[in-house]
Write a protein that holds these residues in place. Structure first.
Motif, PDB file in Angstrom:
ATOM      1  N   PRO A  73       0.823  -1.214   0.000  1.00 34.36           N
ATOM      2  CA  PRO A  73       0.000   0.000   0.000  1.00 34.36           C
ATOM      3  C   PRO A  73       0.854   1.259   0.000  1.00 34.36           C
ATOM      4  O   PRO A  73       1.926   1.300   0.591  1.00 34.36           O
ATOM      5  CB  PRO A  73      -0.813  -0.115   1.302  1.00 34.36           C
ATOM      6  CG  PRO A  73      -0.722  -1.555   1.683  1.00 34.36           C
ATOM      7  CD  PRO A  73       0.606  -2.043   1.194  1.00 34.36           C
ATOM      8  N   HIS A  74       0.362   2.267  -0.690  1.00 32.65           N
ATOM      9  CA  HIS A  74       0.999   3.572  -0.693  1.00 32.65           C
ATOM     10  C   HIS A  74       0.677   4.269   0.627  1.00 32.65           C
ATOM     11  O   HIS A  74      -0.421   4.125   1.178  1.00 32.65           O
ATOM     12  CB  HIS A  74       0.479   4.401  -1.871  1.00 32.65           C
ATOM     13  CG  HIS A  74       1.222   5.668  -2.097  1.00 32.65           C
ATOM     14  ND1 HIS A  74       1.022   6.794  -1.340  1.00 32.65           N
ATOM     15  CD2 HIS A  74       2.172   5.997  -3.008  1.00 32.65           C
ATOM     16  CE1 HIS A  74       1.803   7.767  -1.764  1.00 32.65           C
ATOM     17  NE2 HIS A  74       2.516   7.310  -2.777  1.00 32.65           N
ATOM     18  N   ASP A 116      -4.354   1.382  -1.227  1.00 33.03           N
ATOM     19  CA  ASP A 116      -4.346   0.429  -2.341  1.00 33.03           C
ATOM     20  C   ASP A 116      -4.826   1.034  -3.654  1.00 33.03           C
ATOM     21  O   ASP A 116      -4.856   0.343  -4.673  1.00 33.03           O
ATOM     22  CB  ASP A 116      -5.240  -0.775  -2.007  1.00 33.03           C
ATOM     23  CG  ASP A 116      -4.628  -1.660  -0.937  1.00 33.03           C
ATOM     24  OD1 ASP A 116      -3.386  -1.674  -0.832  1.00 33.03           O
ATOM     25  OD2 ASP A 116      -5.391  -2.338  -0.223  1.00 33.03           O
ATOM     26  N   ARG A 153      -1.926   0.883  -5.891  1.00 32.23           N
ATOM     27  CA  ARG A 153      -0.967  -0.141  -5.481  1.00 32.23           C
ATOM     28  C   ARG A 153      -0.314  -0.774  -6.713  1.00 32.23           C
ATOM     29  O   ARG A 153      -0.983  -1.104  -7.690  1.00 32.23           O
ATOM     30  CB  ARG A 153      -1.665  -1.205  -4.648  1.00 32.23           C
ATOM     31  CG  ARG A 153      -0.727  -2.196  -3.992  1.00 32.23           C
ATOM     32  CD  ARG A 153      -1.458  -2.952  -2.907  1.00 32.23           C
ATOM     33  NE  ARG A 153      -0.666  -3.992  -2.289  1.00 32.23           N
ATOM     34  CZ  ARG A 153      -1.008  -4.635  -1.180  1.00 32.23           C
ATOM     35  NH1 ARG A 153      -2.159  -4.317  -0.580  1.00 32.23           N
ATOM     36  NH2 ARG A 153      -0.242  -5.569  -0.666  1.00 32.23           N
ATOM     37  N   LEU A 179      -4.392  -5.251  -6.918  1.00 28.54           N
ATOM     38  CA  LEU A 179      -3.400  -4.271  -7.351  1.00 28.54           C
ATOM     39  C   LEU A 179      -3.990  -3.422  -8.468  1.00 28.54           C
ATOM     40  O   LEU A 179      -4.904  -3.857  -9.172  1.00 28.54           O
ATOM     41  CB  LEU A 179      -2.138  -4.960  -7.868  1.00 28.54           C
ATOM     42  CG  LEU A 179      -1.338  -5.783  -6.855  1.00 28.54           C
ATOM     43  CD1 LEU A 179      -0.253  -6.553  -7.559  1.00 28.54           C
ATOM     44  CD2 LEU A 179      -0.727  -4.874  -5.800  1.00 28.54           C
TER      45      LEU A 179
END
Length: 312
Positions: free
Chosen positions: A45-46, A51, A54, A89
């Motif tokens: 995760p950023h 997400d 992601r 993703l």
């Protein structure tokens, strides 16, 4: 599977990669015989967007020569895509050379992005809404990126490559990055050995009658005297990519070598408007596209006339 620096170290790392949920290693087999594999890394995760953007990187995709053109690579890529969608993703990206590997990906329906570097193209699978897409350098777990050189990022090599492809035989491309970092493997310092090697290569090519393109991140304080000698003896046309620091970082993030230098390194090296004192360089700004820049250099250097002469 490509170059392996240390087989023993690879074997020691392998169990850990298999146990790490951030890494995926898929294999293709037929009656117990290994035909190929794919290795992917989930960046997680950023920090800010979670997400939503992601990203994962396809580190390897390999098939045995006898398993090629049998759908093995396509099956592995489909499995990678299914895994990414299930995580979920948003993006899977990778770099591939512009030879057989790139041709194989394109045969599977993947098209390269309009940026890449030194023989490599950038590819990506986007599993989300195109309306919410972020360009590659503006997302991922590491932005600004962890590590390149100064003004130009990938563009000067891209222009040189485009000029060579258009001109064909008879155009020599002297690449500072290759001579310094690959051939000599030295840091960019005053008095570096690569400076003399660059001058020798350029002099030889010009004296032999080749149209010669010298490109690189050529700090005036290191390379200025050498470039002035070349200018005095041969003349030439000089161009400078006048890019702000933020644009340099953005472009570097698209390079295969994006992990080679840090942003802090770049901040220490960066020099705005580092033009040469002995010649009026033509400035190229960040708004100039690759096609526009290539056309500008082609016209300013009179390559149409030289191209005609070279074909006679």
């Amino acid at each position: 599977m490509g170059f392996v620096e240390d087989e023993t170290a690879l074997a020691a790392r392998f169990p850990g990669f298999c146990a790490d949920p951030a890494h995926l290693i898929l294999v293709a087999e037929d009656a117990g015989k290994l035909l190929g594999y794919a290795a992917v890394q989930d960046y997680g995760p950023h920090l800010r967007s979670g997400d939503r953007h992601r990203t994962a990187k396809l580190d390897d995709l390999y098939t045995l020569p006898e398993a090629r053109r049998r759908g093995v690579a396509r099956a592995l890529m489909d499995a990678v895509t299914d895994w990414a969608r299930a995580k979920p993703l948003r993006y899977v990206f990778w770099y591939a050379n512009q030879g057989a590997a790139g041709q194989a990906y394109q045969a599977m329906g993947h098209q390269p992005a309009p940026y890449g570097q030194e023989g490599f193209d950038f590819y990506e699978i986007d599993l989300g809404d195109p309306a919410e897409r972020l360009p590659h350098p503006q997302r991922g777990p590491k932005w600004p990126p962890d590590r390149p050189a100064r003004q130009l990022g990938q563009r000067q090599s891209s222009v040189a490559r485009a000029l060579r492809e258009r001109f064909g035989y008879g155009l020599a491309w002297v690449e500072q990055d290759y001579l310094r970092r690959v051939l000599l493997r030295e840091h960019d310092v005053a008095g570096g050995k690569n400076i003399g090697l660059i001058e020798t290569n350029v002099r030889y090519c010009l004296s032999a009658g080749s149209v010669t393109v010298l490109e690189g991140i050529l700090f005036s304080r290191h390379y200025g005297p050498m470039l002035e000698r070349l200018h005095a003896d041969f003349g030439g046309h000089w161009f400078y990519f006048d890019l702000p620091f933020e644009e340099t970082v953005r472009r570097h993030a698209t390079r295969p070598q994006a992990a080679d230098f840090g942003v802090q390194d770049m901040q220490a090296w960066f020099q705005a408007r580092d033009v040469l004192p002995f010649v009026q360089e033509q400035l190229i700004g960040p708004a100039s596209s690759l096609a526009d820049t290539t056309a500008q250099v082609w016209q300013a250097a009179g390559l149409d006339l030289l191209f005609t002469r070279a074909r006679r």
